[in-house]
Design a protein around this motif. Structure first.
Motif, PDB file in Angstrom:
ATOM      1  N   THR A  18      21.593  -9.432  46.200  1.00 21.83           N
ATOM      2  CA  THR A  18      22.647 -10.362  45.965  1.00 21.83           C
ATOM      3  C   THR A  18      23.138 -10.328  44.743  1.00 21.83           C
ATOM      4  O   THR A  18      22.360 -10.729  43.666  1.00 21.83           O
ATOM      5  CB  THR A  18      22.060 -11.637  46.618  1.00 21.83           C
ATOM      6  OG1 THR A  18      21.735 -11.630  47.928  1.00 21.83           O
ATOM      7  CG2 THR A  18      23.107 -12.678  46.539  1.00 21.83           C
ATOM      8  N   ASN A  46      25.614 -13.092  42.336  1.00 15.84           N
ATOM      9  CA  ASN A  46      26.125 -14.226  42.155  1.00 15.84           C
ATOM     10  C   ASN A  46      27.205 -14.164  40.875  1.00 15.84           C
ATOM     11  O   ASN A  46      26.591 -13.994  39.498  1.00 15.84           O
ATOM     12  CB  ASN A  46      25.183 -15.432  41.865  1.00 15.84           C
ATOM     13  CG  ASN A  46      24.252 -15.346  43.114  1.00 15.84           C
ATOM     14  OD1 ASN A  46      24.639 -15.609  44.198  1.00 15.84           O
ATOM     15  ND2 ASN A  46      22.982 -15.616  43.017  1.00 15.84           N
ATOM     16  N   GLY A  76      29.596 -11.654  52.448  1.00 16.06           N
ATOM     17  CA  GLY A  76      29.661 -12.803  51.395  1.00 16.06           C
ATOM     18  C   GLY A  76      31.039 -12.881  50.900  1.00 16.06           C
ATOM     19  O   GLY A  76      32.159 -11.974  51.266  1.00 16.06           O
ATOM     20  N   THR A  88      29.641 -15.132  45.633  1.00 18.38           N
ATOM     21  CA  THR A  88      28.213 -14.691  45.989  1.00 18.38           C
ATOM     22  C   THR A  88      28.441 -13.451  47.220  1.00 18.38           C
ATOM     23  O   THR A  88      29.263 -13.622  48.089  1.00 18.38           O
ATOM     24  CB  THR A  88      27.279 -15.534  46.848  1.00 18.38           C
ATOM     25  OG1 THR A  88      27.001 -16.642  45.775  1.00 18.38           O
ATOM     26  CG2 THR A  88      25.996 -14.967  47.173  1.00 18.38           C
ATOM     27  N   THR A 139      26.565 -10.052  49.164  1.00 18.26           N
ATOM     28  CA  THR A 139      25.470  -9.315  49.297  1.00 18.26           C
ATOM     29  C   THR A 139      25.567  -7.984  49.768  1.00 18.26           C
ATOM     30  O   THR A 139      26.139  -7.670  50.422  1.00 18.26           O
ATOM     31  CB  THR A 139      24.400  -9.936  50.503  1.00 18.26           C
ATOM     32  OG1 THR A 139      24.108 -11.395  49.999  1.00 18.26           O
ATOM     33  CG2 THR A 139      23.199  -9.186  50.850  1.00 18.26           C
TER      34      THR A 139
END
Length: 300
Positions: A232, A234, A262, A266, A268
């Protein structure tokens, strides 16, 4: 005798309606609720605002509102401070609130707005509202009149999946990148550190809009990660991705493609093939494939 016709009265030109200020143009950039408590650095609680947009914003008729950390659907929003004046691009505004009994604590820099809200020293909820009317009971994060919202500590309502950090008499929650970044995720947008109140006399800080990777899961350098793990990413601002914006490369299993889910800040990456055991993998994000969005959601 000639008849004189009256001159027609011209139809007045209607005044244009002001353009609504988009959410995220002016944000809450710092909250401190330990003012005047035992061991507090500052005598007063405060809320700091910041204009991260490219346009001046008139705050007349707006308010800062506060509710305690809990309460759920019955949480009451009955503490507010009216705002006024204009905040320019890159400018801060300091809203001074209530004080505690510790009169030996330092005074704040000159406040731009003075209120009387007694904020929670460790936990609470703060809303920036485009009117000066108490918000309805409950969680207002989806209320269209709320332009920014911060839940901190054990707050039961917040932007995104988690609240900003719990704070103390000697710490505040500050928005990252000097107030520029707004991913609508309190836990990512704020960091706990020593209070650093800024007012309208503080030098301007103009936001560039260039996005950065704020954090990843697994974090950089993590070991003993599951071979079936997703990655992930961010970002510190809402972004738009395009083309081959990432690369996953590993020492044994080599390059990996992935299914991407996402949006906004964010994303993934779910690798199409699992990782191998005892190998090192690197995820590279290419700047050419990631475009930041400004406070109006436009590409920058």
């Amino acid at each position: 005798t000639p008849v004189v016709s009256p001159t027609p009265t011209p139809t007045p030109t209607p005044s244009p309606s002001p353009t609504p200020v988009p959410a995220g143009s002016v944000v809450i950039s710092q909250v401190y609720g330990g003012g005047g408590n035992s061991g507090a650095f500052y005598r007063y609680d405060f809320v700091e605002l910041f204009n991260r947009s490219a346009n001046p914003v008139d705050l007349t008729g707006w308010s800062v509102q506060y509710a305690s950390a809990g309460g759920g659907a019955t949480a009451q929003w009955n503490r507010r401070t009216p705002l006024s004046g204009t905040i320019n691009p890159g400018q801060y505004l300091l809203v001074k609130e209530a004080s505690g009994a510790n009169t030996n604590a330092a005074d704040l820099p000159t406040a731009d707005i003075v209120g009387t809200i007694a904020m929670g020293g460790t936990d609470g909820k703060v809303a920036l509202v485009r009117n000066n009317v108490d918000l309805p009971d409950g969680c207002p994060s989806a209320n269209s009149d709320v332009l920014d919202f911060v839940g901190y500590g054990t707050a039961d309502c917040h932007e995104g999946p988690a609240a900003a950090s719990q704070i103390s008499n000697t710490t505040a929650d500050l928005r990252v990148s000097s107030g520029c970044k707004d991913t609508d995720n309190n836990s990512l947008d704020f960091t706990e550190q020593g209070p650093a109140p800024r007012n309208s006399a503080t030098p301007l800080h103009v936001c560039t809009g260039a996005p950065e990777v704020l954090s990843t899961t697994p974090a950089n350098g993590t070991t003993n990660v599951s071979t079936t793990s997703n990655v992930t990413v961010n970002f510190d601002n809402n972004v738009t991705t395009s083309g081959n914006w990432y690369q996953i490369s590993c020492t044994t299993s080599n390059a990996h493609t992935a299914a991407v889910t996402g949006s906004l800040a964010t994303f993934t990456l779910n690798p199409d093939v699992d990782f191998a055991g005892n190998e090192q993998c690197t995820v590279t994000i290419f700047a050419s494939g990631v475009t930041g969005q400004n406070a109006q959601g436009q590409s920058v």
